[in-house]
Scaffold this motif. Structure first.
Motif: not given
Length: 485
Positions: A413-419, A464-473
């Motif tokens: 999904d392009a939006v998920m990639v962008m986010l 920490v932010h890598f894990l946070l991004i993966m949780i969100f995406v």
């Protein structure tokens, strides 16, 4: 002993050893940049001979722009405009595309936001809000979290991380004056730029890079992202990221006793005029409310911003003149955005995006790279990109187009990639040169942080932010999207 007379360099005709070394370093850097640029242009000409000539020229222009952004000391906007002119002359052949980019809706939206931000800053509203918070909070920890919330809110009205950082310097100075411990001053010095950078993701106007990302998604994938859509996805992440980072800073640099220590800030700025007596407060609130309710009234967000900007400088309303506000406008960012719009058009009209998907990205299909691994790769690239490209806008401009093309090939999904990419590129606290707010607060006084402090902070924040991004995406953003369908 008599001092020897030292003549200024222009009169003596001689440069100091330090000047010679700097000039030699600049010449070596220029030589390396030219070599890499020529090598990349020749390699593309030979290896991409199967591409149409227009697509090949577009790829060469993009490659040379990357060299300019990453290997030279040239201004980012200068490089972008040079690339846009080359795209016009060598690929599209339509000067009106370049000239018309300055009239793009995003340019006017950003201009109106800058004008509103200038009025907001001149009114001193932020100082008053901080004063109110300081008058009711006593401990270092509670004030730090209150400042995080305030900085998160400013992302909706100040379209520049550098502008928000500069606006917060007086607040930091007032707090630092009442901090008896150098460790507490260092923690607050780290807090301000970190939260300014991370909270920007809450709003599409939080950083110029966000508008470029929205435009690239629209042009390269056809997906439209509205103001409210971005906030629904960006605000939860920005809030989680900002408050989590505040907690990390407090626990990494302060003891439990220092976090609970009281600050005598009760009387800072309490002689300021109340918020509700300032017209710009209500104007900004009305504009934001209009953006959030666009589906109800149908008025274009850019028109709302322009109406609000004009109202803010009506006689006897605005705290500064319209002319002074225009002087505060970041013209460089406006021109950079216009140049990137022209480049994005060139990529599409030349067929470069389709050619790259066919020749390069087609092998990386979802069958060979799982969606989770693909997003993890995008996040990792974005998180470490600030070590090499010291401009948030340039990082998004460089990394997002190929990421979107890769998404098209892999079915992501392009939006998920962008986010994923934009949220990752927003973390840039490792080096002093990685972001202007980091450099600004690091050089305020001798009690600010050192380069070692930044590295120590990033060692924790990056994973920490890598894990946070993966949780969100993988979980939160898809859930939000499903609820909005």
């Amino acid at each position: 002993m008599e001092k020897a007379t030292t003549w200024p360099e222009p009169l003596s005709g001689r440069a100091s050893p330090g000047t010679h070394a700097a000039m030699a370093s600049t010449r070596r850097r220029l030589t390396v940049s030219l070599f890499v640029a020529v090598l990349m242009a020749v390699a593309i000409e030979l290896l991409a001979s199967g591409m149409a000539s227009e697509a090949r020229r577009s790829l060469q222009i993009l490659a040379l722009a990357l060299v300019g952004w990453t290997l030279t000391s040239l201004d980012d906007t200068f490089v972008a405009v040079t690339a846009a002119v080359a795209m016009t002359l060598l690929v599209t052949g339509k000067p009106e595309a370049l000239f018309g980019a300055l009239g793009d809706q995003l340019i006017w939206l950003l201009l109106a936001s800058f004008l509103l931000a200038a009025a907001f800053k001149a009114s001193g509203i932020t100082d008053r809000i901080i004063a109110l918070a300081a008058g009711r909070l006593r401990s270092v920890q509670s004030l730090a979290y209150a400042l995080t919330a305030i900085l998160l809110a400013t992302a909706f009205v100040i379209p520049s991380t550098s502008g928000r950082a500069a606006m917060m310097v007086p607040a930091y100075a007032a707090i630092a004056e009442h901090c008896t411990s150098p460790r507490v001053r260092r923690a607050f010095a780290l807090l301000f730029p970190t939260i300014v950078l991370l909270s920007a993701f809450a709003s599409p106007l939080g950083a110029g890079a966000h508008l470029i990302a929205i435009d690239l998604v629209r042009r390269l994938s056809g997906e439209e992202i509205s103001y409210l859509h971005w906030i629904a996805l960006g605000l939860p992440f920005a809030a989680s990221s900002a408050f989590l980072s505040t907690s990390v800073i407090l626990r990494l640099f302060l003891t439990a006793q220092e976090r609970r220590a009281e600050l005598a800030l009760a009387h800072i700025g309490l002689d300021c005029e109340p918020l509700w007596q300032r017209p710009i407060f209500w104007i900004a609130a009305a504009v934001i409310a209009g953006w959030l309710t666009e589906s109800m009234h149908g008025i274009d967000p850019t028109m709302l911003a322009l109406i609000g900007a004009l109202a803010a400088f009506f006689p006897s309303v605005g705290p500064i003149s319209f002319r002074d506000a225009l002087r505060d406008t970041d013209l460089s960012l406006l021109i950079f955005l216009a140049a990137m719009i022209c480049l994005a058009d060139g990529f599409v009209t030349s067929g470069l995006n389709e050619a790259l998907v066919t020749m390069v990205f087609r092998p990386l299909r979802a069958g060979e790279l799982s969606p989770a691994m693909f997003m993890a790769l995008i996040a990792a690239i974005g998180l470490f990109s600030h070590l090499f490209v010291h401009s948030r806008t340039a990082r998004v401009s460089i990394l997002l187009p190929p990421a979107l093309m890769l998404a098209q090939a892999s079915g992501a999904d392009a939006v998920m990639v962008m986010l994923t990419m934009v949220s990752a590129t927003g973390l840039c606290q490792t080096l002093m040169v990685s972001a202007k707010p980091v450099a600004l607060f690091g050089r305020l006084d001798e009690n600010a942080y050192s380069a070692d402090d930044l590295v120590r902070l990033s060692v924790v924040l990056l994973p920490v932010h890598f894990l946070l991004i993966m949780i969100f995406v993988l979980i939160i953003w898809p859930a939000i999207e499903s609820m909005s369908v």
